[in-house]
Design a protein around this motif. Structure first.
Motif, PDB file in Angstrom:
ATOM      1  N   LEU A  28      -4.345   6.749  -1.919  1.00 29.02           N
ATOM      2  CA  LEU A  28      -4.745   5.796  -0.882  1.00 29.02           C
ATOM      3  C   LEU A  28      -6.230   5.456  -0.998  1.00 29.02           C
ATOM      4  CD1 LEU A  28      -2.767   7.084   2.232  1.00 29.02           C
ATOM      5  CD2 LEU A  28      -2.218   5.181   0.715  1.00 29.02           C
ATOM      6  N   GLU A  29      -7.037   6.456  -1.383  1.00 29.23           N
ATOM      7  CA  GLU A  29      -8.464   6.182  -1.574  1.00 29.23           C
ATOM      8  C   GLU A  29      -8.649   5.180  -2.717  1.00 29.23           C
ATOM      9  OE1 GLU A  29     -10.580   9.900  -2.019  1.00 29.23           O
ATOM     10  OE2 GLU A  29      -9.646  10.685  -0.190  1.00 29.23           O
ATOM     11  N   PHE A  30      -7.873   5.356  -3.782  1.00 23.92           N
ATOM     12  CA  PHE A  30      -7.945   4.389  -4.872  1.00 23.92           C
ATOM     13  C   PHE A  30      -7.518   3.011  -4.378  1.00 23.92           C
ATOM     14  CE2 PHE A  30      -8.454   7.802  -7.918  1.00 23.92           C
ATOM     15  CZ  PHE A  30      -9.175   7.194  -8.924  1.00 23.92           C
ATOM     16  N   ALA A  31      -6.449   2.970  -3.590  1.00 23.01           N
ATOM     17  CA  ALA A  31      -5.936   1.691  -3.086  1.00 23.01           C
ATOM     18  C   ALA A  31      -7.030   0.928  -2.339  1.00 23.01           C
ATOM     19  CB  ALA A  31      -4.736   1.916  -2.160  1.00 23.01           C
ATOM     20  N   ASN A  32      -7.833   1.667  -1.575  1.00 28.23           N
ATOM     21  CA  ASN A  32      -8.906   1.036  -0.806  1.00 28.23           C
ATOM     22  C   ASN A  32     -10.038   0.545  -1.690  1.00 28.23           C
ATOM     23  OD1 ASN A  32      -7.562   1.506   1.586  1.00 28.23           O
ATOM     24  ND2 ASN A  32      -8.525   3.494   1.895  1.00 28.23           N
ATOM     25  N   GLU A  33     -10.087   1.036  -2.927  1.00 32.99           N
ATOM     26  CA  GLU A  33     -11.179   0.672  -3.829  1.00 32.99           C
ATOM     27  C   GLU A  33     -10.779  -0.391  -4.855  1.00 32.99           C
ATOM     28  OE1 GLU A  33     -12.549   4.386  -5.478  1.00 32.99           O
ATOM     29  OE2 GLU A  33     -12.857   5.207  -3.478  1.00 32.99           O
ATOM     30  N   GLU A  51       8.771  -5.749 -11.433  1.00 31.59           N
ATOM     31  CA  GLU A  51       9.266  -4.369 -11.393  1.00 31.59           C
ATOM     32  C   GLU A  51       8.671  -3.581 -10.241  1.00 31.59           C
ATOM     33  OE1 GLU A  51       9.238  -5.666 -15.730  1.00 31.59           O
ATOM     34  OE2 GLU A  51       7.930  -5.879 -14.003  1.00 31.59           O
ATOM     35  N   CYS A  52       7.534  -4.036  -9.727  1.00 32.89           N
ATOM     36  CA  CYS A  52       6.916  -3.345  -8.597  1.00 32.89           C
ATOM     37  C   CYS A  52       7.689  -3.685  -7.328  1.00 32.89           C
ATOM     38  CB  CYS A  52       5.461  -3.766  -8.441  1.00 32.89           C
ATOM     39  SG  CYS A  52       4.418  -3.097  -9.735  1.00 32.89           S
ATOM     40  N   GLN A  53       7.804  -2.694  -6.439  1.00 30.41           N
ATOM     41  CA  GLN A  53       8.546  -2.918  -5.208  1.00 30.41           C
ATOM     42  C   GLN A  53       7.790  -3.834  -4.252  1.00 30.41           C
ATOM     43  OE1 GLN A  53       9.487   1.347  -4.265  1.00 30.41           O
ATOM     44  NE2 GLN A  53      11.507   0.483  -3.966  1.00 30.41           N
ATOM     45  N   SER A  54       6.500  -3.905  -4.411  1.00 32.67           N
ATOM     46  CA  SER A  54       5.672  -4.769  -3.573  1.00 32.67           C
ATOM     47  C   SER A  54       5.114  -5.880  -4.452  1.00 32.67           C
ATOM     48  CB  SER A  54       4.521  -3.973  -2.977  1.00 32.67           C
ATOM     49  OG  SER A  54       5.012  -2.818  -2.337  1.00 32.67           O
ATOM     50  N   PRO A  55       4.702  -6.990  -3.845  1.00 33.86           N
ATOM     51  CA  PRO A  55       4.142  -8.076  -4.652  1.00 33.86           C
ATOM     52  C   PRO A  55       2.883  -7.614  -5.385  1.00 33.86           C
ATOM     53  CG  PRO A  55       4.441  -8.756  -2.360  1.00 33.86           C
ATOM     54  CD  PRO A  55       4.718  -7.288  -2.423  1.00 33.86           C
ATOM     55  N   LEU A  56       2.901  -7.723  -6.685  1.00 28.14           N
ATOM     56  CA  LEU A  56       1.726  -7.358  -7.461  1.00 28.14           C
ATOM     57  C   LEU A  56       1.526  -8.421  -8.526  1.00 28.14           C
ATOM     58  CD1 LEU A  56      -0.364  -4.873  -8.236  1.00 28.14           C
ATOM     59  CD2 LEU A  56       0.927  -5.136 -10.320  1.00 28.14           C
ATOM     60  N   PHE A  57       0.283  -8.837  -8.685  1.00 28.97           N
ATOM     61  CA  PHE A  57      -0.052  -9.833  -9.697  1.00 28.97           C
ATOM     62  C   PHE A  57      -1.171  -9.273 -10.550  1.00 28.97           C
ATOM     63  CE2 PHE A  57       1.737 -11.921  -6.088  1.00 28.97           C
ATOM     64  CZ  PHE A  57       2.606 -12.856  -6.638  1.00 28.97           C
ATOM     65  N   LEU A  58      -1.124  -9.576 -11.851  1.00 29.69           N
ATOM     66  CA  LEU A  58      -2.206  -9.109 -12.703  1.00 29.69           C
ATOM     67  C   LEU A  58      -2.658 -10.217 -13.636  1.00 29.69           C
ATOM     68  CD1 LEU A  58      -1.544  -8.218 -15.936  1.00 29.69           C
ATOM     69  CD2 LEU A  58      -0.099  -6.601 -14.768  1.00 29.69           C
ATOM     70  N   ALA A  74      -2.747  -7.083  -4.935  1.00 34.23           N
ATOM     71  CA  ALA A  74      -1.623  -6.486  -4.216  1.00 34.23           C
ATOM     72  C   ALA A  74      -1.996  -6.455  -2.740  1.00 34.23           C
ATOM     73  CB  ALA A  74      -1.343  -5.068  -4.719  1.00 34.23           C
ATOM     74  N   PRO A  75      -1.014  -6.670  -1.864  1.00 37.67           N
ATOM     75  CA  PRO A  75      -1.321  -6.730  -0.429  1.00 37.67           C
ATOM     76  C   PRO A  75      -1.740  -5.366   0.135  1.00 37.67           C
ATOM     77  CG  PRO A  75       1.059  -6.836  -0.777  1.00 37.67           C
ATOM     78  CD  PRO A  75       0.421  -6.861  -2.136  1.00 37.67           C
ATOM     79  N   PRO A  76      -2.617  -5.381   1.151  1.00 37.03           N
ATOM     80  CA  PRO A  76      -3.078  -4.124   1.768  1.00 37.03           C
ATOM     81  C   PRO A  76      -1.919  -3.289   2.319  1.00 37.03           C
ATOM     82  CG  PRO A  76      -4.362  -5.989   2.569  1.00 37.03           C
ATOM     83  CD  PRO A  76      -3.254  -6.554   1.739  1.00 37.03           C
ATOM     84  N   GLU A  77      -0.813  -3.943   2.704  1.00 36.64           N
ATOM     85  CA  GLU A  77       0.308  -3.183   3.262  1.00 36.64           C
ATOM     86  C   GLU A  77       1.168  -2.541   2.174  1.00 36.64           C
ATOM     87  OE1 GLU A  77       1.405  -7.583   3.273  1.00 36.64           O
ATOM     88  OE2 GLU A  77      -0.332  -6.369   3.816  1.00 36.64           O
ATOM     89  N   ALA A  78       0.697  -2.599   0.927  1.00 40.11           N
ATOM     90  CA  ALA A  78       1.395  -1.946  -0.192  1.00 40.11           C
ATOM     91  C   ALA A  78       0.447  -0.948  -0.857  1.00 40.11           C
ATOM     92  CB  ALA A  78       1.864  -2.994  -1.195  1.00 40.11           C
ATOM     93  N   PRO A  79       0.089   0.132  -0.123  1.00 38.49           N
ATOM     94  CA  PRO A  79      -0.955   1.032  -0.625  1.00 38.49           C
ATOM     95  C   PRO A  79      -0.594   1.733  -1.932  1.00 38.49           C
ATOM     96  CG  PRO A  79       0.071   1.945   1.340  1.00 38.49           C
ATOM     97  CD  PRO A  79       0.592   0.553   1.189  1.00 38.49           C
ATOM     98  N   THR A  80       0.685   2.065  -2.140  1.00 38.76           N
ATOM     99  CA  THR A  80       1.054   2.754  -3.383  1.00 38.76           C
ATOM    100  C   THR A  80       0.814   1.837  -4.573  1.00 38.76           C
ATOM    101  OG1 THR A  80       2.748   3.982  -2.188  1.00 38.76           O
ATOM    102  CG2 THR A  80       2.904   3.984  -4.582  1.00 38.76           C
ATOM    103  N   THR A  81       1.292   0.606  -4.454  1.00 36.66           N
ATOM    104  CA  THR A  81       1.123  -0.368  -5.531  1.00 36.66           C
ATOM    105  C   THR A  81      -0.357  -0.657  -5.766  1.00 36.66           C
ATOM    106  OG1 THR A  81       3.279  -1.332  -5.013  1.00 36.66           O
ATOM    107  CG2 THR A  81       1.771  -2.687  -6.291  1.00 36.66           C
TER     108      THR A  81
END
Length: 137
Positions: A28-33, A51-58, A74-81
């Protein structure tokens, strides 16, 4: 087996030093960074990772193969992604194409998250790395 780039090895080491739920906290700390996108890059112009469960773009900027730049959205509500994206950003951004192509495809198993995160989510991280490598090939 090729060596893991120093920056990525450092991230893996950080995860190996913590146990149990603390690993999720670190993720989660990484997600915030996760770095914000540069102003000239829009999500619409980026590659989706379905393949990601949440919207992810690269976006992989290969203009300079000695300094490959990686951008993730990736959206803030998808902390794992977001956390996975941030790990890749921290570990691989600004490396050479060869260094990134040499990263073991299953490096994320060394993070020790398998017991805490569903295999489906871990596959999302694997898919992100695979897409980055495809862009570089």
């Amino acid at each position: 087996m090729t060596a893991m780039p120093a920056a990525l090895a450092e991230v893996v080491s950080d995860f190996q030093e913590v146990q149990g739920q603390d690993k999720l906290q670190l993720l989660l700390e990484f997600a915030n960074e996760l770095p914000p996108l540069p102003g000239d890059l829009e999500e619409a112009a980026m590659e989706p990772v379905p393949e990601c469960q949440s919207p992810l773009f690269l976006h992989v900027d290969t203009n300079d193969r000695e300094h490959v730049r990686l951008y993730f959205s990736a959206p803030p509500e998808a902390p794992t992604t977001r956390g996975f994206a941030a790990i890749l950003a921290a570990g691989l951004d600004d490396l050479t194409a060869e260094e990134i192509l040499g990263v073991p495809d299953d490096f994320y198993s060394d993070l020790g998250l398998a017991a805490l995160i569903s295999p489906l989510r871990l596959r999302g991280m694997s898919a992100m790395l695979a897409r980055i490598k495809n862009r570089l090939r």
